[in-house]
Scaffold this motif. Structure first.
Motif, PDB file in Angstrom:
ATOM      1  N   ILE A  52      17.960  -2.856  -1.096  1.00  0.00           N
ATOM      2  CA  ILE A  52      18.388  -4.183  -0.647  1.00  0.00           C
ATOM      3  C   ILE A  52      17.179  -4.991  -0.194  1.00  0.00           C
ATOM      4  N   GLY A  53      16.238  -4.315   0.490  1.00  0.00           N
ATOM      5  CA  GLY A  53      15.011  -4.981   0.931  1.00  0.00           C
ATOM      6  C   GLY A  53      14.211  -5.529  -0.242  1.00  0.00           C
ATOM      7  N   VAL A  54      14.104  -4.740  -1.322  1.00  0.00           N
ATOM      8  CA  VAL A  54      13.378  -5.187  -2.519  1.00  0.00           C
ATOM      9  C   VAL A  54      14.092  -6.387  -3.146  1.00  0.00           C
ATOM     10  N   LEU A  72       4.444  -7.917  -7.498  1.00  0.00           N
ATOM     11  CA  LEU A  72       4.773  -9.277  -7.957  1.00  0.00           C
ATOM     12  C   LEU A  72       5.276 -10.188  -6.833  1.00  0.00           C
ATOM     13  N   PRO A  73       6.327  -9.791  -6.077  1.00  0.00           N
ATOM     14  CA  PRO A  73       6.777 -10.693  -5.008  1.00  0.00           C
ATOM     15  C   PRO A  73       5.753 -10.846  -3.888  1.00  0.00           C
ATOM     16  N   VAL A  74       5.000  -9.779  -3.595  1.00  0.00           N
ATOM     17  CA  VAL A  74       3.966  -9.867  -2.561  1.00  0.00           C
ATOM     18  C   VAL A  74       2.907 -10.885  -2.972  1.00  0.00           C
ATOM     19  N   MET A  75       2.478 -10.832  -4.229  1.00  0.00           N
ATOM     20  CA  MET A  75       1.483 -11.772  -4.748  1.00  0.00           C
ATOM     21  C   MET A  75       2.003 -13.209  -4.670  1.00  0.00           C
ATOM     22  N   VAL A  76       3.265 -13.403  -5.057  1.00  0.00           N
ATOM     23  CA  VAL A  76       3.857 -14.747  -5.037  1.00  0.00           C
ATOM     24  C   VAL A  76       3.933 -15.286  -3.613  1.00  0.00           C
ATOM     25  N   GLN A 117       0.835  -1.204   0.000  1.00  0.00           N
ATOM     26  CA  GLN A 117       0.000   0.000   0.000  1.00  0.00           C
ATOM     27  C   GLN A 117       0.871   1.256   0.000  1.00  0.00           C
ATOM     28  N   ALA A 118       2.008   1.182   0.689  1.00  0.00           N
ATOM     29  CA  ALA A 118       2.925   2.326   0.742  1.00  0.00           C
ATOM     30  C   ALA A 118       3.707   2.499  -0.559  1.00  0.00           C
ATOM     31  N   ASP A 119       3.890   1.394  -1.291  1.00  0.00           N
ATOM     32  CA  ASP A 119       4.652   1.430  -2.549  1.00  0.00           C
ATOM     33  C   ASP A 119       3.923   0.550  -3.573  1.00  0.00           C
ATOM     34  N   PRO A 120       2.828   1.076  -4.164  1.00  0.00           N
ATOM     35  CA  PRO A 120       1.968   0.237  -5.013  1.00  0.00           C
ATOM     36  C   PRO A 120       2.461   0.042  -6.447  1.00  0.00           C
ATOM     37  N   ARG A 121       3.756  -0.122  -6.616  1.00  0.00           N
ATOM     38  CA  ARG A 121       4.308  -0.396  -7.945  1.00  0.00           C
ATOM     39  C   ARG A 121       4.259  -1.892  -8.225  1.00  0.00           C
ATOM     40  N   ILE A 122       4.285  -2.250  -9.505  1.00  0.00           N
ATOM     41  CA  ILE A 122       4.299  -3.669  -9.869  1.00  0.00           C
ATOM     42  C   ILE A 122       5.557  -4.349  -9.355  1.00  0.00           C
ATOM     43  N   LEU A 123       6.635  -3.571  -9.200  1.00  0.00           N
ATOM     44  CA  LEU A 123       7.882  -4.081  -8.633  1.00  0.00           C
ATOM     45  C   LEU A 123       7.655  -4.718  -7.266  1.00  0.00           C
TER      46      LEU A 123
END
Length: 195
Positions: free
Chosen positions: A154-156, A92-96, A83-89
């Motif tokens: 690094i977190g991403v 994708l990992p959140v969905m997975v 929600q704080a960073d609603p980019r597809i970047l």
């Protein structure tokens, strides 16, 4: 029933709304406080399991609450980060990761019903995935820290590593469960015949 390992697990569940409130507080210290709460929750995840085994205080309640507490904190943290960073970047990992947790939880529940829960027990790969996931989320929570934007980057990167490990470990679980899923002889039947 209310031994220290179970109380630590319950504390982890209680920390979920505390984390959310701290994440959204508009104050210079909020990201540090939210990361600290998330880190404490991650620590209790390891500590409650260690103490339960060390003190022989495993219980049905603990076995039920522990995975609930783990998945609840991770899923909520990932949702607020997205929600704080609603980019597809980030999407994708959140969905997975969330999709994998739902799939593997359902798989474990079904395997337990047919008496083959051990076939989808937590593996070493799953533990490495959990470490990468927890560290990545903690770094992402520190999104506007004094350490600079490289912490978030690094977190991403770690979140993508966790997502890849997530898919990899899920593939192992599905492979182990495939004979039962395909309607062949169940793993439980095979073990009974070999006994």
């Amino acid at each position: 029933m209310w031994n220290l390992p179970n109380l630590l697990t319950l504390l982890r569940i209680i920390l979920v709304p505390v984390f959310v409130v701290l994440f959204y507080v508009e104050a210079p210290w909020s990201s540090y406080a939210a990361a600290l709460v998330f880190g404490a929750a991650a620590l209790t995840d390891w500590l409650d399991g260690y103490l339960a085994r060390r003190w022989e205080q495993t219980s049905p309640l603990g076995a039920f609450l522990d995975p609930v507490a783990d998945k609840l904190m991770v899923a909520v943290a990932l949702v607020v980060l997205l929600q704080a960073d609603p980019r597809i970047l980030m999407a994708l990992p959140v969905m997975v990761i969330i999709g994998r947790e739902i799939t593997v939880s359902a798989l474990r529940e079904w395997m337990a019903e047919i008496g083959a829960r051990a076939a989808v027990a937590v593996s070493g790969l799953g533990k490495i995935k959990t470490i990468a996931q927890m560290v990545s989320i903690a770094l992402l929570i520190l999104r506007e820290s004094v350490f600079g934007p490289w912490v978030y980057d690094i977190g991403v990167a770690l979140l993508y590593i966790a997502a890849i490990l997530t898919l990899w470990s899920m593939a192992f679980y599905l492979l182990a469960a495939w004979p039962s899923l395909a309607g062949k002889k169940s793993i439980a039947d095979k073990s009974e015949k070999s006994a």
